[in-house]
Design an enzyme around this catalytic site. Structure first.
Site, PDB file in Angstrom:
ATOM      1  N   CYS A   1       0.821  -1.228   0.000  1.00 25.69           N
ATOM      2  CA  CYS A   1       0.000   0.000   0.000  1.00 25.69           C
ATOM      3  C   CYS A   1       0.847   1.267   0.000  1.00 25.69           C
ATOM      4  O   CYS A   1       0.385   2.324  -0.417  1.00 25.69           O
ATOM      5  CB  CYS A   1      -0.930  -0.001   1.201  1.00 25.69           C
ATOM      6  SG  CYS A   1      -2.027  -1.424   1.176  1.00 25.69           S
TER       7      CYS A   1
ATOM      8  N   HIS B   1      -3.875   6.898   1.424  1.00 24.75           N
ATOM      9  CA  HIS B   1      -4.100   5.585   0.817  1.00 24.75           C
ATOM     10  C   HIS B   1      -5.489   5.122   1.236  1.00 24.75           C
ATOM     11  O   HIS B   1      -5.854   5.212   2.409  1.00 24.75           O
ATOM     12  CB  HIS B   1      -3.028   4.602   1.282  1.00 24.75           C
ATOM     13  CG  HIS B   1      -3.441   3.172   1.107  1.00 24.75           C
ATOM     14  ND1 HIS B   1      -3.826   2.672  -0.104  1.00 24.75           N
ATOM     15  CD2 HIS B   1      -3.574   2.170   2.005  1.00 24.75           C
ATOM     16  CE1 HIS B   1      -4.183   1.403   0.048  1.00 24.75           C
ATOM     17  NE2 HIS B   1      -4.032   1.074   1.314  1.00 24.75           N
TER      18      HIS B   1
ATOM     19  N   ASN C   1     -10.094  -0.984  -1.723  1.00 25.87           N
ATOM     20  CA  ASN C   1      -8.665  -0.739  -1.485  1.00 25.87           C
ATOM     21  C   ASN C   1      -7.881  -1.335  -2.661  1.00 25.87           C
ATOM     22  O   ASN C   1      -7.882  -2.549  -2.853  1.00 25.87           O
ATOM     23  CB  ASN C   1      -8.285  -1.412  -0.154  1.00 25.87           C
ATOM     24  CG  ASN C   1      -6.813  -1.253   0.201  1.00 25.87           C
ATOM     25  OD1 ASN C   1      -5.977  -1.026  -0.657  1.00 25.87           O
ATOM     26  ND2 ASN C   1      -6.514  -1.410   1.478  1.00 25.87           N
TER      27      ASN C   1
HETATM   28  N1  COA Z   1     -19.294  -9.569   6.329  1.00 30.74           N
HETATM   29  C1  COA Z   1     -19.967  -9.845   7.447  1.00 30.74           C
HETATM   30  N2  COA Z   1     -19.357 -10.145   8.613  1.00 30.74           N
HETATM   31  C2  COA Z   1     -18.019 -10.160   8.628  1.00 30.74           C
HETATM   32  C3  COA Z   1     -17.258  -9.884   7.471  1.00 30.74           C
HETATM   33  C4  COA Z   1     -17.951  -9.576   6.307  1.00 30.74           C
HETATM   34  N3  COA Z   1     -17.315  -9.288   5.146  1.00 30.74           N
HETATM   35  N4  COA Z   1     -15.946  -9.970   7.800  1.00 30.74           N
HETATM   36  C5  COA Z   1     -15.884 -10.298   9.089  1.00 30.74           C
HETATM   37  N5  COA Z   1     -17.145 -10.421   9.602  1.00 30.74           N
HETATM   38  C6  COA Z   1     -17.530 -10.751  10.966  1.00 30.74           C
HETATM   39  C7  COA Z   1     -16.468 -11.517  11.700  1.00 30.74           C
HETATM   40  O1  COA Z   1     -16.547 -12.892  11.406  1.00 30.74           O
HETATM   41  C8  COA Z   1     -16.829 -11.215  13.129  1.00 30.74           C
HETATM   42  O2  COA Z   1     -17.897 -12.054  13.514  1.00 30.74           O
HETATM   43  P1  COA Z   1     -17.924 -12.697  14.996  1.00 30.74           P
HETATM   44  O3  COA Z   1     -17.955 -11.533  15.946  1.00 30.74           O
HETATM   45  O4  COA Z   1     -19.183 -13.496  14.972  1.00 30.74           O
HETATM   46  O5  COA Z   1     -16.674 -13.509  15.105  1.00 30.74           O
HETATM   47  C9  COA Z   1     -17.350  -9.794  13.076  1.00 30.74           C
HETATM   48  O6  COA Z   1     -17.706  -9.542  11.715  1.00 30.74           O
HETATM   49  C10 COA Z   1     -16.334  -8.776  13.530  1.00 30.74           C
HETATM   50  O7  COA Z   1     -15.106  -9.061  12.862  1.00 30.74           O
HETATM   51  P2  COA Z   1     -13.856  -8.175  13.078  1.00 30.74           P
HETATM   52  O8  COA Z   1     -12.749  -8.681  12.217  1.00 30.74           O
HETATM   53  O9  COA Z   1     -13.584  -8.018  14.550  1.00 30.74           O
HETATM   54  O10 COA Z   1     -14.406  -6.788  12.519  1.00 30.74           O
HETATM   55  P3  COA Z   1     -13.754  -5.380  12.577  1.00 30.74           P
HETATM   56  O11 COA Z   1     -14.708  -4.443  13.183  1.00 30.74           O
HETATM   57  O12 COA Z   1     -12.348  -5.428  13.104  1.00 30.74           O
HETATM   58  O13 COA Z   1     -13.678  -5.031  11.041  1.00 30.74           O
HETATM   59  C11 COA Z   1     -12.069  -4.875   9.289  1.00 30.74           C
HETATM   60  C12 COA Z   1     -12.882  -5.797  10.179  1.00 30.74           C
HETATM   61  C13 COA Z   1     -11.226  -5.728   8.395  1.00 30.74           C
HETATM   62  C14 COA Z   1     -13.026  -4.042   8.455  1.00 30.74           C
HETATM   63  C15 COA Z   1     -11.231  -3.952  10.191  1.00 30.74           C
HETATM   64  O14 COA Z   1     -10.491  -4.712  11.099  1.00 30.74           O
HETATM   65  C16 COA Z   1     -10.311  -3.094   9.423  1.00 30.74           C
HETATM   66  O15 COA Z   1     -10.737  -2.193   8.729  1.00 30.74           O
HETATM   67  N6  COA Z   1      -8.990  -3.316   9.535  1.00 30.74           N
HETATM   68  C17 COA Z   1      -8.015  -2.594   8.764  1.00 30.74           C
HETATM   69  C18 COA Z   1      -8.035  -3.170   7.394  1.00 30.74           C
HETATM   70  C19 COA Z   1      -7.215  -2.410   6.441  1.00 30.74           C
HETATM   71  O16 COA Z   1      -7.268  -1.219   6.393  1.00 30.74           O
HETATM   72  N7  COA Z   1      -6.483  -3.127   5.639  1.00 30.74           N
HETATM   73  C20 COA Z   1      -5.735  -2.593   4.613  1.00 30.74           C
HETATM   74  C21 COA Z   1      -4.505  -2.004   5.145  1.00 30.74           C
HETATM   75  S1  COA Z   1      -3.623  -1.374   3.837  1.00 30.74           S
END
Ligand code: COA
Length: 333
Positions: A113, A260, A290
């Site tokens: 990224c 980004h 992204n």
């Molecule tokens: N649709 C529905 N539910 C989903 C899902 C999706 N696409 N992806 C994950 N879930 C569920 C999980 O299984 C979890 O369920 P559970 O509580 O029953 O176990 C729940 O949603 C919460 O998951 P979690 O991973 O804790 O969610 P979060 O609030 O942390 O959001 C991201 C996940 C990935 C959106 C978040 O962590 C994030 O934005 N991280 C940074 C990612 C990023 O910027 N990456 C690129 C960097 S360059």
């Protein structure tokens, strides 16, 4: 010493739009979850006849046209991607061939990224030293083919999209205008928090085939989402602050921040922490997801097209991602 200026921007995204609703038909997810957690409404997935380098070619042609130069004026290519056409060689040489640029050098950058800002920093140094006069800097990514599109992969696969962006970086006619500074960082201890392990020398293809590939999660990107989020919201403000301090400027001096496009929540968090207004920050993750190394040049090209980047403006680019790597660039446009 010379200074380096961006004279042209271009981007290309496939015309195949994949909405959150489309994803909910192939995995257990829904529009509300994706919008609430990431801000993404839709992304582009490549068509069968396209590739990382073919998207880069279209973005490059647009950047060359925007700069108003002949392509023969380009004397070097820097290509940032984590999704190259081949394991080797890197896609810089393919782009060089497709553009018909004789035997000019082509460098491939592997900083995910942060790849575009790292590549811009390299271009800046080459222009400053007088080694080159017009460098084509490209970020292009083809994610969609390598994502786990089952419910198991939903935490990652809803976030990423395909696309390409390109810039022409040239010797500046004025010392006041151009790239003021770039700031690059990395923290390899977190390499495995956002990674794709195989195929690679850690996981050669025969080993994956022997394991009957399908159940081998090493062939899909892995992301520790919460961990990545926490680091991103710390590193973005740090590296933007570093650029401002270096140039004796304040966040109020920024005309446009192009972060980004990792996640809209991350951008909004950074905006709040830096005390920036809505007009000072450009986001388009809603439309494209992204796109890793392509996200900043796509956003910069769109912002320029929309008249949000004008001569004399102070533009800040900032990135964070896999590596971890993070970086910023401050530009007097
Ligand atoms: N649709 C529905 N539910 C989903 C899902 C999706 N696409 N992806 C994950 N879930 C569920 C999980 O299984 C979890 O369920 P559970 O509580 O029953 O176990 C729940 O949603 C919460 O998951 P979690 O991973 O804790 O969610 P979060 O609030 O942390 O959001 C991201 C996940 C990935 C959106 C978040 O962590 C994030 O934005 N991280 C940074 C990612 C990023 O910027 N990456 C690129 C960097 S360059």
């Amino acid at each position: 010493m010379n200074s380096a200026i961006i004279t042209g921007m271009g981007y290309y995204v496939p015309d195949n739009i994949v909405t959150n609703e489309d994803l909910s038909k192939i995995m257990d997810t829904n529009n509300e979850w994706i919008i609430e957690r990431t801000g993404i409404k839709e992304r582009r997935w490549i068509n069968n006849d396209e590739s990382t380098s073919s998207m880069a070619l279209e973005a490059s042609k647009n950047a060359i046209a925007d700069a108003g130069i002949e392509k023969s004026a380009i004397d070097f290519i820097i290509f940032a991607t984590l999704s190259p056409d081949y394991y080797f060689p890197g896609p810089g040489v393919t782009l060089q061939k497709e553009l018909g640029l004789d035997t000019i050098g082509a460098l491939d950058v592997r900083n995910q990224c942060s790849g575009f800002v790292y590549a811009l920093s390299i271009a800046d140094q080459y222009i400053k030293t007088g080694m080159y006069e017009n460098i084509l800097v490209v970020g292009s990514e083809y994610h969609s083919g390598g994502l786990d599109k089952t419910t198991k992969g939903r935490g990652v696969s809803v976030i990423f999209g395909d696309g390409a962006g390109a810039a022409i970086v040239s010797k500046s006619p004025s010392a006041e205008r151009g790239i003021l500074s770039t700031h690059l960082h990395a923290q390899g201890e977190h390499a495995e928090e956002l990674t794709l392990i195989g195929p690679s020398t850690r996981r050669w293809v025969p080993e994956i085939i022997d394991n009957d590939g399908k159940d081998d999660q090493a062939i899909y990107p892995y992301m520790n989402g919460t961990f990545v989020f926490k680091h991103a919201v710390t590193r973005f403000p740090q590296v933007i602050g570093e650029a401002l301090i270096k140039n004796n400027l304040q966040s109020t001096d920024i005309d446009l921040l192009i972060p980004h496009q990792a996640n809209l929540r991350i951008s909004q968090f950074v905006q709040k922490k830096m005390g920036l207004s809505n007009d000072q920050v450009f986001n388009n993750i809603q439309k494209y997801g992204n796109t890793t190394a392509a996200s900043i040049p796509i956003a910069l090209a769109e912002a320029k097209q929309a008249g949000k980047v004008k001569e004399g403006d102070l533009i800040c680019l900032a990135a964070f991602g896999s590596g971890f790597t993070w970086a910023s660039a401050l530009i007097r446009w």
